[in-house]
Motif scaffolding. Structure first.
Motif, short mmCIF file in Angstrom:
data_model
loop_
_atom_site.label_atom_id
_atom_site.label_comp_id
_atom_site.label_asym_id
_atom_site.label_seq_id
_atom_site.Cartn_x
_atom_site.Cartn_y
_atom_site.Cartn_z
N VAL A 41 0.99 -1.01 0.10
CA VAL A 41 -0.03 -0.18 0.05
C VAL A 41 0.92 1.21 0.05
N TYR A 42 0.60 2.32 -0.90
CA TYR A 42 1.44 3.29 -0.91
C TYR A 42 0.40 4.66 -0.67
N PRO A 43 1.02 5.73 -0.26
CA PRO A 43 0.38 7.14 -0.22
C PRO A 43 -0.47 7.49 -1.69
N LYS A 44 -1.50 7.85 -1.78
CA LYS A 44 -2.27 8.14 -3.01
C LYS A 44 -2.01 9.25 -3.85
N GLN A 45 -1.04 10.09 -2.99
CA GLN A 45 -0.47 11.42 -3.99
C GLN A 45 0.77 11.06 -4.64
N LEU A 46 1.41 9.86 -4.44
CA LEU A 46 2.47 9.52 -5.21
C LEU A 46 2.18 9.31 -6.76
N LYS A 47 3.08 9.59 -7.41
CA LYS A 47 2.88 9.34 -9.09
C LYS A 47 3.97 8.42 -9.58
N ALA A 48 3.81 7.80 -10.66
CA ALA A 48 4.71 6.88 -11.55
C ALA A 48 6.03 6.40 -10.67
N SER A 49 7.19 6.92 -10.86
CA SER A 49 8.28 6.10 -10.25
C SER A 49 8.33 6.49 -8.66
N GLU A 50 7.71 7.29 -8.21
CA GLU A 50 7.50 7.59 -6.77
C GLU A 50 6.76 6.31 -6.01
N ILE A 51 6.11 6.05 -6.63
CA ILE A 51 5.20 4.65 -6.24
C ILE A 51 6.26 3.53 -6.19
N THR A 52 6.99 3.26 -7.49
CA THR A 52 7.79 2.16 -7.32
C THR A 52 8.92 2.08 -6.32
N ASP A 53 9.42 3.42 -6.39
CA ASP A 53 10.34 3.53 -5.31
C ASP A 53 10.14 3.48 -3.78
N PHE A 54 8.83 4.10 -3.40
CA PHE A 54 8.09 3.77 -2.16
C PHE A 54 7.96 2.23 -2.04
N LEU A 55 7.46 1.52 -3.19
CA LEU A 55 7.24 0.06 -2.65
C LEU A 55 8.47 -0.59 -2.70
N ALA A 56 9.45 -0.57 -3.55
CA ALA A 56 10.70 -1.23 -3.25
C ALA A 56 11.41 -0.84 -2.09
N ASP A 57 11.41 0.08 -1.57
CA ASP A 57 11.82 0.53 -0.23
C ASP A 57 11.06 -0.19 0.97
N LEU A 58 9.60 -0.24 0.60
CA LEU A 58 8.58 -0.72 1.72
C LEU A 58 9.26 -2.21 1.87
#
Length: 193
Positions: A41-58
């Protein structure tokens, strides 16, 4: 060549993806597969590579307290980015069908992020590939979903499968990134360790 650079490290791939595991085997490096469940689950305001960066870190966080000085942990995430929306893995046949119908005849981006983490550092890299589909008929979409069951794939398709062969007109960027790992970028980072 890479294996000799990594003799001082123990590589851990935290991915259940058969494609990512195959890439690591084909790089001729020794690695261990270690899996942990993560609620993606990622914050809804994230876009494009911000999402995958967040999830890879998560996906790397559950390993924080068990990495030794020699461990290098690799986690990653892939999405299809289309019309300002992240298309993840389809939950069922209907969702897969609707996703492929949306992508039919249009251009989308496939974005993969990779976290390279040790006890003392972390680097997150990402790559974007642009993919253009031809117009897919409903029969082609149905055939593909029924035969290949792409429920474990972002955007409901695997470029290496039948639909990629008959349906993709053009790609700009890394083919392997669309399969789930920007191997050329990861190799470069591992060589620089």
């Amino acid at each position: 060549m890479l294996s000799s650079k990594l003799t001082n490290y123990h590589l851990i791939l935290a991915s259940g993806s058969p494609r990512r595991q195959q890439f690591f085997k084909e790089l001729d490096i020794d690695f261990e597969i270690r899996l942990k469940e993560v609620d993606e689950v990622y914050p809804k305001q994230l876009k494009a590579s911000e999402i995958t960066d967040f999830l890879a870190d998560l996906k790397s966080k559950p390993f924080n307290n068990e990495l030794t000085d020699k461990d290098i942990l690799i986690t990653s995430d892939t999405i299809v980015w289309f019309e300002n929306e992240a298309l993840g893995k389809p939950k069922n046949y209907q969702e897969a069908f609707e996703t492929l119908r949306r992508l039919s005849g249009k251009v989308h981006e496939v974005i993969t992020s990779v976290s390279i983490k040790s006890k003392s550092f972390q680097k997150i890299i990402n790559d974007t590939t642009t993919v253009a589909f031809k117009e897919l008929s409903d029969d082609e979409i149905k055939y593909y979903i029924e035969k290949y069951k792409p429920y474990d794939k972002a955007g409901a398709y695997g470029i290496q499968e039948w639909i990629g062969r008959i349906g993709i007109k053009k790609i700009e960027g890394s083919y392997f990134n669309v399969m789930g790992l920007p191997v050329h970028k990861l190799y470069k980072e591992l060589m620089n360790l």
